[in-house]
Design a protein around this motif. Structure first.
Motif, PDB file in Angstrom:
ATOM      1  N   THR A  31       1.279   4.024   0.701  1.00 14.11           N
ATOM      2  CA  THR A  31       0.148   3.354   0.223  1.00 14.11           C
ATOM      3  C   THR A  31      -1.009   2.232   1.530  1.00 14.11           C
ATOM      4  OG1 THR A  31       0.922   1.549  -0.449  1.00 14.11           O
ATOM      5  CG2 THR A  31       1.338   2.868  -1.373  1.00 14.11           C
ATOM      6  N   GLY A  32      -0.557   1.577   2.349  1.00 15.12           N
ATOM      7  CA  GLY A  32      -1.219   0.471   2.889  1.00 15.12           C
ATOM      8  C   GLY A  32      -2.784   2.312   3.428  1.00 15.12           C
ATOM      9  N   ALA A  33      -2.364   3.453   3.846  1.00 15.27           N
ATOM     10  CA  ALA A  33      -3.263   4.555   4.523  1.00 15.27           C
ATOM     11  C   ALA A  33      -4.552   4.566   3.289  1.00 15.27           C
ATOM     12  CB  ALA A  33      -2.420   5.890   4.818  1.00 15.27           C
ATOM     13  N   MET A  34      -4.270   4.077   1.834  1.00  9.99           N
ATOM     14  CA  MET A  34      -4.753   4.112   1.258  1.00  9.99           C
ATOM     15  C   MET A  34      -6.220   3.353   1.305  1.00  9.99           C
ATOM     16  SD  MET A  34      -2.438   6.189  -1.904  1.00  9.99           S
ATOM     17  CE  MET A  34      -3.411   6.786  -2.557  1.00  9.99           C
ATOM     18  N   TYR A  35      -5.759   2.046   1.549  1.00  6.44           N
ATOM     19  CA  TYR A  35      -6.650   1.042   1.646  1.00  6.44           C
ATOM     20  C   TYR A  35      -6.760   1.006   3.020  1.00  6.44           C
ATOM     21  CZ  TYR A  35      -3.972  -1.013  -2.666  1.00  6.44           C
ATOM     22  OH  TYR A  35      -3.593  -1.419  -3.659  1.00  6.44           O
ATOM     23  N   ARG A  36      -6.666   1.606   3.555  1.00  8.21           N
ATOM     24  CA  ARG A  36      -7.801   1.682   4.997  1.00  8.21           C
ATOM     25  C   ARG A  36      -8.265   2.455   4.792  1.00  8.21           C
ATOM     26  NH1 ARG A  36      -4.945  -0.443  10.181  1.00  8.21           N
ATOM     27  NH2 ARG A  36      -2.992  -1.511   9.216  1.00  8.21           N
ATOM     28  N   SER A  37      -8.068   3.215   4.364  1.00  8.36           N
ATOM     29  CA  SER A  37      -9.376   5.001   3.866  1.00  8.36           C
ATOM     30  C   SER A  37     -10.099   4.025   3.202  1.00  8.36           C
ATOM     31  CB  SER A  37      -8.567   6.109   3.193  1.00  8.36           C
ATOM     32  OG  SER A  37      -7.602   6.246   4.036  1.00  8.36           O
ATOM     33  N   ALA A  97     -10.661  -4.958   8.456  1.00  9.27           N
ATOM     34  CA  ALA A  97     -11.267  -4.956   7.490  1.00  9.27           C
ATOM     35  C   ALA A  97     -10.540  -5.064   5.959  1.00  9.27           C
ATOM     36  CB  ALA A  97     -12.375  -3.809   7.614  1.00  9.27           C
ATOM     37  N   VAL A  98      -9.743  -4.648   5.959  1.00  6.58           N
ATOM     38  CA  VAL A  98      -8.794  -4.048   5.209  1.00  6.58           C
ATOM     39  C   VAL A  98      -8.139  -4.662   4.757  1.00  6.58           C
ATOM     40  CG1 VAL A  98      -6.400  -4.017   6.630  1.00  6.58           C
ATOM     41  CG2 VAL A  98      -7.074  -2.364   4.511  1.00  6.58           C
ATOM     42  N   SER A  99      -7.982  -6.524   4.736  1.00 13.28           N
ATOM     43  CA  SER A  99      -7.253  -7.042   4.258  1.00 13.28           C
ATOM     44  C   SER A  99      -8.718  -7.594   2.238  1.00 13.28           C
ATOM     45  CB  SER A  99      -7.097  -8.557   4.772  1.00 13.28           C
ATOM     46  OG  SER A  99      -5.812  -8.440   5.531  1.00 13.28           O
ATOM     47  N   PRO A 100      -9.937  -7.938   3.475  1.00 14.99           N
ATOM     48  CA  PRO A 100     -10.716  -8.384   1.867  1.00 14.99           C
ATOM     49  C   PRO A 100     -10.662  -7.043   1.287  1.00 14.99           C
ATOM     50  CG  PRO A 100     -11.826  -8.282   4.493  1.00 14.99           C
ATOM     51  CD  PRO A 100     -10.214  -8.165   4.565  1.00 14.99           C
ATOM     52  N   VAL A 101     -10.652  -5.584   1.785  1.00 10.59           N
ATOM     53  CA  VAL A 101     -11.172  -4.391   1.041  1.00 10.59           C
ATOM     54  C   VAL A 101      -9.972  -5.051  -0.021  1.00 10.59           C
ATOM     55  CG1 VAL A 101     -10.907  -2.063   0.793  1.00 10.59           C
ATOM     56  CG2 VAL A 101     -12.417  -3.414   2.598  1.00 10.59           C
ATOM     57  N   SER A 102      -8.351  -4.387   0.168  1.00 10.86           N
ATOM     58  CA  SER A 102      -6.844  -4.482  -0.775  1.00 10.86           C
ATOM     59  C   SER A 102      -6.865  -5.733  -1.538  1.00 10.86           C
ATOM     60  CB  SER A 102      -5.559  -4.751   0.328  1.00 10.86           C
ATOM     61  OG  SER A 102      -5.797  -5.234   1.096  1.00 10.86           O
ATOM     62  N   ALA A 103      -8.125  -7.252  -1.323  1.00  9.41           N
ATOM     63  CA  ALA A 103      -7.695  -7.964  -2.266  1.00  9.41           C
ATOM     64  C   ALA A 103      -8.476  -7.887  -3.408  1.00  9.41           C
ATOM     65  CB  ALA A 103      -8.377  -9.433  -2.031  1.00  9.41           C
ATOM     66  N   VAL A 107     -10.868  -1.728  -6.517  1.00 15.24           N
ATOM     67  CA  VAL A 107      -9.918  -1.040  -5.594  1.00 15.24           C
ATOM     68  C   VAL A 107      -8.818  -1.699  -6.274  1.00 15.24           C
ATOM     69  CG1 VAL A 107      -9.163  -0.551  -2.971  1.00 15.24           C
ATOM     70  CG2 VAL A 107     -11.083  -2.030  -3.389  1.00 15.24           C
ATOM     71  N   ARG A 108      -7.868  -2.340  -6.259  1.00 11.44           N
ATOM     72  CA  ARG A 108      -6.314  -2.291  -6.915  1.00 11.44           C
ATOM     73  C   ARG A 108      -6.409  -1.318  -7.840  1.00 11.44           C
ATOM     74  NH1 ARG A 108      -3.689  -5.079  -2.993  1.00 11.44           N
ATOM     75  NH2 ARG A 108      -1.553  -3.809  -3.712  1.00 11.44           N
ATOM     76  N   ALA A 109      -7.113  -1.262  -8.855  1.00 14.07           N
ATOM     77  CA  ALA A 109      -6.890  -0.670  -9.981  1.00 14.07           C
ATOM     78  C   ALA A 109      -6.954   0.980  -9.443  1.00 14.07           C
ATOM     79  CB  ALA A 109      -7.559  -1.408 -11.300  1.00 14.07           C
ATOM     80  N   GLY A 128       4.548  -0.242   0.558  1.00 11.02           N
ATOM     81  CA  GLY A 128       3.542  -0.648   0.317  1.00 11.02           C
ATOM     82  C   GLY A 128       3.487  -2.340  -0.032  1.00 11.02           C
ATOM     83  N   ARG A 129       2.810  -2.450  -0.394  1.00 10.71           N
ATOM     84  CA  ARG A 129       3.049  -4.598  -0.599  1.00 10.71           C
ATOM     85  C   ARG A 129       3.421  -4.818  -1.666  1.00 10.71           C
ATOM     86  NH1 ARG A 129       1.810  -3.391   3.722  1.00 10.71           N
ATOM     87  NH2 ARG A 129       0.666  -4.544   5.363  1.00 10.71           N
ATOM     88  N   ASP A 130       2.335  -3.635  -2.932  1.00 13.28           N
ATOM     89  CA  ASP A 130       3.167  -3.968  -4.935  1.00 13.28           C
ATOM     90  C   ASP A 130       3.861  -3.223  -4.941  1.00 13.28           C
ATOM     91  OD1 ASP A 130       1.366  -2.540  -3.965  1.00 13.28           O
ATOM     92  OD2 ASP A 130       0.070  -2.845  -5.921  1.00 13.28           O
ATOM     93  N   ILE A 131       5.220  -2.391  -4.317  1.00  8.24           N
ATOM     94  CA  ILE A 131       5.822  -1.156  -4.935  1.00  8.24           C
ATOM     95  C   ILE A 131       6.587  -1.587  -5.832  1.00  8.24           C
ATOM     96  CG2 ILE A 131       6.324   1.509  -4.137  1.00  8.24           C
ATOM     97  CD1 ILE A 131       3.551   0.333  -3.254  1.00  8.24           C
ATOM     98  N   GLY A 132       7.419  -2.714  -5.433  1.00 11.16           N
ATOM     99  CA  GLY A 132       8.852  -2.360  -6.341  1.00 11.16           C
ATOM    100  C   GLY A 132       7.894  -3.732  -7.485  1.00 11.16           C
ATOM    101  N   ARG A 155       6.601  -5.104  18.029  1.00 10.81           N
ATOM    102  CA  ARG A 155       6.638  -3.207  17.797  1.00 10.81           C
ATOM    103  C   ARG A 155       5.021  -3.075  17.712  1.00 10.81           C
ATOM    104  NH1 ARG A 155      10.961  -4.145  11.888  1.00 10.81           N
ATOM    105  NH2 ARG A 155      12.408  -4.419  13.695  1.00 10.81           N
ATOM    106  N   ARG A 156       4.447  -3.464  17.049  1.00 15.04           N
ATOM    107  CA  ARG A 156       2.756  -3.300  16.546  1.00 15.04           C
ATOM    108  C   ARG A 156       1.777  -3.375  18.493  1.00 15.04           C
ATOM    109  NH1 ARG A 156      -0.468  -2.679  12.007  1.00 15.04           N
ATOM    110  NH2 ARG A 156       1.921  -2.074  11.243  1.00 15.04           N
ATOM    111  N   VAL A 157       2.641  -3.138  18.821  1.00 17.13           N
ATOM    112  CA  VAL A 157       2.059  -3.496  20.862  1.00 17.13           C
ATOM    113  C   VAL A 157       2.722  -1.836  20.800  1.00 17.13           C
ATOM    114  CG1 VAL A 157       1.641  -4.399  22.359  1.00 17.13           C
ATOM    115  CG2 VAL A 157       1.673  -5.484  20.873  1.00 17.13           C
ATOM    116  N   ALA A 183      -3.200 -12.906   4.461  1.00 16.03           N
ATOM    117  CA  ALA A 183      -4.749 -13.431   2.977  1.00 16.03           C
ATOM    118  C   ALA A 183      -3.117 -11.631   2.211  1.00 16.03           C
ATOM    119  CB  ALA A 183      -5.320 -12.051   4.094  1.00 16.03           C
ATOM    120  N   ASP A 184      -1.988 -11.325   2.306  1.00 14.93           N
ATOM    121  CA  ASP A 184      -2.324 -10.476   1.563  1.00 14.93           C
ATOM    122  C   ASP A 184      -0.723 -11.102   0.587  1.00 14.93           C
ATOM    123  OD1 ASP A 184      -2.695  -8.342   2.501  1.00 14.93           O
ATOM    124  OD2 ASP A 184      -1.182  -7.827   4.047  1.00 14.93           O
ATOM    125  N   ALA A 185      -0.032 -12.557   1.123  1.00 12.67           N
ATOM    126  CA  ALA A 185       0.708 -13.399   0.227  1.00 12.67           C
ATOM    127  C   ALA A 185      -0.046 -14.287  -0.683  1.00 12.67           C
ATOM    128  CB  ALA A 185       1.647 -13.978   1.007  1.00 12.67           C
TER     129      ALA A 185
END
Ligand code: DC
Length: 224
Positions: A31-37, A97-103, A107-109, A128-132, A155-157, A183-185
């Motif tokens: 689902t992160g890929a969807m917010y990124r898109s 860019a994705v944090s402000p978009v996902s807030a 968009v979430r709806a 994702g972040r809010d799946i459960g 790991r990300r690097v 930002a996510d929390a």
């Protein structure tokens, strides 16, 4: 059946979700890929990251779809409308860019609808972040996967080196990861938090294969 895997960025969710799906014979949804898109489309169209109406309109207008590379059962290709954005959504620019978009609630709806439609079509591992907590509160298995900040940044690097995209500067990646966690929390709509009935797993210092096995065991138990 839904296996929900939530947690902060870099906890290993993507690797784990794809491997669990493969082992169980499930599909998987990133689902992160969807917010990124949506963030990618906004940057392309010059929609400002604080233009909630404009961002919501993008999320309602475009379908996001996933596709396979031949011979690979994991759907790694990402499309928004007619554009393939598989690599374009993994840049440092999109990370920012994705944090402000996902807030943005609109968009979430819109994405919530798309996510439920996709997940309800079969057996899915959804990450994702809010799946459960929000998207699939009745998921048969819920895992909240974490790891230390430092391990997540390392790991990300490594992932960015492998992919040849995104920052490979450890300090920059660590700072960005902490900024996004915060930002996510702290956002009002669907903040990052573990569902009360989620199994908490810390992958710090563990072989990823062990984590994968633990989640598969939970899923098999839920299936039986
Ligand atoms: O998992 P990721 O790093 O690709 O996620 C990108 C961003 O999308 C991240 O900042 C949090 C957000 N996101 C979200 O708010 N809800 C989700 N279910 C998945 C991701």
């Amino acid at each position: 059946m839904i296996v929900a895997i939530d947690g902060p960025s870099g906890a290993g969710k993507s690797t784990v979700a794809k491997a669990v799906a493969k082992e169980l014979g499930f599909s998987c949804l990133d689902t992160g890929a969807m917010y990124r898109s949506i963030a990618w489309r906004a940057l392309q169209d010059g929609v400002a990251l604080d233009d909630e109406e404009g961002l919501g309109a993008i999320a309602r207008t475009y379908d996001i779809a996933f596709g396979h590379v031949e011979g690979d059962p994991v759907p790694r290709r990402v499309f928004i409308g007619d554009d393939e954005v598989t690599d374009a959504i993994r840049t440092a620019e999109i990370d920012r860019a994705v944090s402000p978009v996902s807030a943005v609630p609109a968009v979430r709806a819109a994405l919530l609808d798309q996510q439920r439609r996709i997940g309800n079509a079969g057996n899915y591992v959804v990450e994702g972040r809010d799946i459960g907590t929000v998207v699939f509160p009745d998921a048969a298995v819920k895992v909240f996967l974490t790891a230390s900040d430092e391990e997540r940044a390392h790991r990300r690097v490594r992932q960015n080196v492998d992919r040849g995209i995104g920052s490979i500067d450890y300090e920059e990646v660590l700072a960005d990861l902490r900024r996004r966690d915060e930002a996510d929390a702290s956002r009002e709509t669907a903040p990052l938090r573990a569902a009360e009935d989620a199994v908490q797993m810390d992958s710090t210092g563990r072989y990823i294969e062990e984590v994968i096995e633990d989640i598969c065991a939970l899923a098999r138990e839920a299936q039986s």
